[in-house]
Design an enzyme around this catalytic site. Sequence first.
Site, PDB file in Angstrom:
ATOM      1  N   SER A 197      -8.468 -34.475  36.093  1.00 32.24           N
ATOM      2  CA  SER A 197      -7.733 -35.514  35.617  1.00 32.24           C
ATOM      3  C   SER A 197      -8.547 -36.137  34.238  1.00 32.24           C
ATOM      4  O   SER A 197      -8.011 -36.534  33.181  1.00 32.24           O
ATOM      5  CB  SER A 197      -7.496 -36.403  36.217  1.00 32.24           C
ATOM      6  OG  SER A 197      -6.656 -36.090  37.289  1.00 32.24           O
ATOM      7  N   HIS A 244      -9.889 -41.736  34.866  1.00 35.51           N
ATOM      8  CA  HIS A 244      -8.940 -41.337  33.666  1.00 35.51           C
ATOM      9  C   HIS A 244      -9.337 -42.336  32.508  1.00 35.51           C
ATOM     10  O   HIS A 244      -9.258 -41.258  31.287  1.00 35.51           O
ATOM     11  CB  HIS A 244      -7.489 -41.905  34.329  1.00 35.51           C
ATOM     12  CG  HIS A 244      -6.849 -40.940  35.183  1.00 35.51           C
ATOM     13  ND1 HIS A 244      -5.613 -41.111  35.845  1.00 35.51           N
ATOM     14  CD2 HIS A 244      -7.634 -39.953  36.118  1.00 35.51           C
ATOM     15  CE1 HIS A 244      -5.286 -40.399  36.378  1.00 35.51           C
ATOM     16  NE2 HIS A 244      -6.441 -39.652  36.629  1.00 35.51           N
TER      17      HIS A 244
END
Length: 285
Positions: free
Chosen positions: A188, A236
Amino acid sequence: MVDQPAGSSPPQTTCYRHSDRAAGVRCQRCERYICPSCMNTASVGFHCPECAQSGKQKVYTGAGLFLARPIVSQVLLAVNVAVFVVSVAMGDGLVRGSVALDGLLIEGALFGPAVDQGGEWWRIITSGFLHYGAIHLAFNMYALWILGPTFERSLGSLRFALTYLASLLGGAFGALLVSPDALTAGASGAIFGLLGVAVISQRSLGISLWQTGLGYVLLLNLLITFGVSNISVGGHMGGLVVGLLAGWLVYEGTRRVRFPRWSVEVILAGLSVLCFVGALVAASV
């Protein structure tokens, strides 16, 4: 970025084919200014009529066809899927939940104490190729399948690979800063890095993020990041910040600062090293 003196007017640019028409967009290939009537939509941004025509006539054969393929994106997809298959075979869960005591997640996921006290620095890299279940893998690989080939063709395979690596390491850095004691895994961080590159790419072309839908995609991902439990916020955000930096370098910096062409790759590699060292430091804090 170039600061403009207070009170001065922005420089006026005109289309290279129509001197009487204002132009605020550059051809993605030759960087000449073009007006709306001269814009030809490309996979990323717009091309002038000449570049669009030459692009249509270009034919790849043999080795040229191989080089035209998004080989780095394909390799990344294959490696992530292969690692997941091995991980499941070693006992890690096919769905999010069980983690085998001797599986790949335990051995390779990001974990601050293991990086710091155990000297297991490789977790900073391997964690970006491990996933908690098939759904986790599917979401990330779908995003890579959509974004990867587009930016690999736009940036070139080497720059794309370095951008992906820097984003992956930036995600690891962010994860260790925010949650060093969590067992963190997933691509991610690198995917958020590609989203950051996409934001800068569209901004440099004067394209609205909301018109293309990218703004909504990014907003949705941010809402999930901050609103769903067991999501690595640091991972993230670390990937996104590094992706924005890399995107500015390749799309804005080369135009505004005029970096030597070869230096872009060196700077991207340096950004990767900086993120890796930052992750080591964050694990020891």
